[in-house]
Write a protein that holds these residues in place. Structure first.
Motif, PDB file in Angstrom:
ATOM      1  N   GLU A 235     -32.310  43.947-126.870  1.00  0.00           N
ATOM      2  CA  GLU A 235     -33.668  43.270-126.550  1.00  0.00           C
ATOM      3  C   GLU A 235     -35.025  44.162-126.621  1.00  0.00           C
ATOM      4  OE1 GLU A 235     -32.932  42.114-122.432  1.00  0.00           O
ATOM      5  OE2 GLU A 235     -31.497  40.614-123.174  1.00  0.00           O
ATOM      6  N   GLY A 236     -34.862  45.791-126.812  1.00  0.00           N
ATOM      7  CA  GLY A 236     -35.978  46.454-126.956  1.00  0.00           C
ATOM      8  C   GLY A 236     -36.441  46.920-125.953  1.00  0.00           C
ATOM      9  N   SER A 237     -36.034  46.874-124.782  1.00  0.00           N
ATOM     10  CA  SER A 237     -36.506  47.617-123.670  1.00  0.00           C
ATOM     11  C   SER A 237     -36.330  48.810-123.644  1.00  0.00           C
ATOM     12  CB  SER A 237     -36.231  46.697-122.394  1.00  0.00           C
ATOM     13  OG  SER A 237     -34.784  46.851-122.260  1.00  0.00           O
ATOM     14  N   VAL A 238     -35.200  49.533-124.172  1.00  0.00           N
ATOM     15  CA  VAL A 238     -35.094  50.817-124.401  1.00  0.00           C
ATOM     16  C   VAL A 238     -34.914  51.099-125.885  1.00  0.00           C
ATOM     17  CG1 VAL A 238     -33.996  51.334-122.019  1.00  0.00           C
ATOM     18  CG2 VAL A 238     -32.455  50.918-124.113  1.00  0.00           C
ATOM     19  N   GLN A 239     -35.122  52.529-126.593  1.00  0.00           N
ATOM     20  CA  GLN A 239     -34.772  52.724-127.673  1.00  0.00           C
ATOM     21  C   GLN A 239     -33.555  53.395-127.965  1.00  0.00           C
ATOM     22  OE1 GLN A 239     -38.793  54.379-127.618  1.00  0.00           O
ATOM     23  NE2 GLN A 239     -38.944  53.584-129.588  1.00  0.00           N
ATOM     24  N   VAL A 240     -33.120  53.912-126.969  1.00  0.00           N
ATOM     25  CA  VAL A 240     -31.769  54.980-126.972  1.00  0.00           C
ATOM     26  C   VAL A 240     -31.160  54.606-125.672  1.00  0.00           C
ATOM     27  CG1 VAL A 240     -33.174  57.076-126.736  1.00  0.00           C
ATOM     28  CG2 VAL A 240     -30.794  57.089-127.694  1.00  0.00           C
ATOM     29  N   VAL A 241     -29.690  54.898-125.501  1.00  0.00           N
ATOM     30  CA  VAL A 241     -29.227  54.850-124.165  1.00  0.00           C
ATOM     31  C   VAL A 241     -28.279  55.965-124.353  1.00  0.00           C
ATOM     32  CG1 VAL A 241     -27.168  53.732-122.858  1.00  0.00           C
ATOM     33  CG2 VAL A 241     -28.835  52.491-123.830  1.00  0.00           C
ATOM     34  N   ILE A 242     -28.442  57.063-123.270  1.00  0.00           N
ATOM     35  CA  ILE A 242     -27.538  58.168-123.268  1.00  0.00           C
ATOM     36  C   ILE A 242     -26.400  57.849-122.287  1.00  0.00           C
ATOM     37  CG2 ILE A 242     -27.427  60.473-122.656  1.00  0.00           C
ATOM     38  CD1 ILE A 242     -29.539  60.151-125.032  1.00  0.00           C
TER      39      ILE A 242
ATOM     40  N   ASN B 149     -37.188  64.526-126.596  1.00  0.00           N
ATOM     41  CA  ASN B 149     -38.222  64.844-125.778  1.00  0.00           C
ATOM     42  C   ASN B 149     -39.596  64.343-126.727  1.00  0.00           C
ATOM     43  OD1 ASN B 149     -39.459  65.932-123.488  1.00  0.00           O
ATOM     44  ND2 ASN B 149     -39.544  68.073-124.368  1.00  0.00           N
ATOM     45  N   GLN B 150     -39.614  63.177-126.521  1.00  0.00           N
ATOM     46  CA  GLN B 150     -40.866  62.418-127.437  1.00  0.00           C
ATOM     47  C   GLN B 150     -41.439  61.660-126.370  1.00  0.00           C
ATOM     48  OE1 GLN B 150     -39.878  60.899-130.973  1.00  0.00           O
ATOM     49  NE2 GLN B 150     -38.053  62.153-131.068  1.00  0.00           N
ATOM     50  N   GLU B 151     -42.923  61.809-126.099  1.00  0.00           N
ATOM     51  CA  GLU B 151     -43.672  60.675-125.453  1.00  0.00           C
ATOM     52  C   GLU B 151     -43.468  59.377-125.593  1.00  0.00           C
ATOM     53  OE1 GLU B 151     -47.765  62.225-124.856  1.00  0.00           O
ATOM     54  OE2 GLU B 151     -47.198  64.026-124.060  1.00  0.00           O
ATOM     55  N   ASP B 152     -43.218  59.143-126.790  1.00  0.00           N
ATOM     56  CA  ASP B 152     -43.185  57.641-127.101  1.00  0.00           C
ATOM     57  C   ASP B 152     -41.858  56.851-127.179  1.00  0.00           C
ATOM     58  OD1 ASP B 152     -42.528  59.160-129.365  1.00  0.00           O
ATOM     59  OD2 ASP B 152     -43.319  57.651-130.892  1.00  0.00           O
TER      60      ASP B 152
ATOM     61  N   PHE C  63     -28.759  65.147-117.701  1.00  0.00           N
ATOM     62  CA  PHE C  63     -29.046  65.574-119.113  1.00  0.00           C
ATOM     63  C   PHE C  63     -30.149  64.993-119.730  1.00  0.00           C
ATOM     64  CE2 PHE C  63     -28.866  64.701-123.766  1.00  0.00           C
ATOM     65  CZ  PHE C  63     -28.483  65.943-124.197  1.00  0.00           C
ATOM     66  N   VAL C  64     -30.669  63.745-119.285  1.00  0.00           N
ATOM     67  CA  VAL C  64     -31.814  63.273-119.781  1.00  0.00           C
ATOM     68  C   VAL C  64     -33.105  63.856-119.277  1.00  0.00           C
ATOM     69  CG1 VAL C  64     -33.226  61.140-119.951  1.00  0.00           C
ATOM     70  CG2 VAL C  64     -30.863  61.119-120.410  1.00  0.00           C
ATOM     71  N   LEU C  65     -32.763  64.077-117.937  1.00  0.00           N
ATOM     72  CA  LEU C  65     -34.014  64.764-117.062  1.00  0.00           C
ATOM     73  C   LEU C  65     -34.387  66.196-117.593  1.00  0.00           C
ATOM     74  CD1 LEU C  65     -33.361  63.342-113.482  1.00  0.00           C
ATOM     75  CD2 LEU C  65     -35.006  62.595-115.159  1.00  0.00           C
ATOM     76  N   ALA C  66     -33.125  66.991-117.936  1.00  0.00           N
ATOM     77  CA  ALA C  66     -33.277  68.217-118.408  1.00  0.00           C
ATOM     78  C   ALA C  66     -33.889  68.321-119.895  1.00  0.00           C
ATOM     79  CB  ALA C  66     -32.086  68.835-118.411  1.00  0.00           C
ATOM     80  N   HIS C  67     -33.620  67.528-120.746  1.00  0.00           N
ATOM     81  CA  HIS C  67     -33.715  67.430-122.284  1.00  0.00           C
ATOM     82  C   HIS C  67     -34.864  66.526-122.766  1.00  0.00           C
ATOM     83  CE1 HIS C  67     -29.919  69.469-121.980  1.00  0.00           C
ATOM     84  NE2 HIS C  67     -30.099  70.122-123.147  1.00  0.00           N
ATOM     85  N   ALA C  68     -35.372  65.645-122.003  1.00  0.00           N
ATOM     86  CA  ALA C  68     -36.239  64.594-122.420  1.00  0.00           C
ATOM     87  C   ALA C  68     -37.359  64.470-121.373  1.00  0.00           C
ATOM     88  CB  ALA C  68     -35.656  63.287-122.940  1.00  0.00           C
ATOM     89  N   PRO C  69     -37.890  65.528-120.712  1.00  0.00           N
ATOM     90  CA  PRO C  69     -38.889  65.368-119.606  1.00  0.00           C
ATOM     91  C   PRO C  69     -40.278  64.522-120.051  1.00  0.00           C
ATOM     92  CG  PRO C  69     -39.117  67.554-120.335  1.00  0.00           C
ATOM     93  CD  PRO C  69     -37.736  66.940-121.093  1.00  0.00           C
TER      94      PRO C  69
END
Length: 143
Positions: free
Chosen positions: A61-68, A20-23, A37-43
């Motif tokens: 490629e860096g378009s995302v930092q983590v995949v759930i 749950n980090q803005e960046d 899960f993502v919507l609940a834990h990382a709004p």
């Protein structure tokens, strides 16, 4: 969760509360338990909807930092990308049971299937391991 190996996130995402980090930019396929899960834990995080076939590329490629994703898919993704991607936790953050559709009210069939699953648990685990290893050799699937 899957991240690029060697990234700061590999060590810092020890538990789901750290998502749950803005960046933070998180990739997840739309709908289903992972998206919920993502919507609940990382709004506060930025969520990018990805399909399973492109999640590894989005990470490298860096378009995302983590995949759930689930544990099996995470292991496959790391195998497909030859050490470039790492699973953050082998234990996972949630557990979702698998289900089998059976005719409603057929108690004897349900009892038979339950007994068979219990009896064949080791064989099922071996089969899953074999399938996972085989799939890892053949690369990502196309949606």
């Amino acid at each position: 969760a899957v991240v690029r190996c060697g990234s700061d996130l590999e060590a810092s995402l020890a538990n789901s509360t750290l998502l749950n980090q803005e960046d933070l930019v998180i990739g997840v396929n739309e709908g289903g338990t992972n998206h919920k899960f993502v919507l609940a834990h990382a709004p506060r995080a930025t969520v990018i909807l990805t399909d399973q076939g492109s999640q590894g590329e989005a990470l490298t490629e860096g378009s995302v930092q983590v995949v759930i994703t689930d544990t099996v898919e995470a292991r496959l993704m790391t195998a497909w990308f030859g050490g470039a991607l790492c699973v953050v936790s082998d234990k996972g953050w949630t557990r979702e049971p698998k289900a089998m559709a059976l005719p409603r009210g057929d108690v004897s069939l349900k009892l038979f299937v339950d007994a068979w699953l219990d009896q064949e648990a080791d064989a099922i685990k071996q089969s899953l391991s074999h399938w996972t290893a085989s799939a890892a050799l053949h690369g990502p699937f196309s949606p």
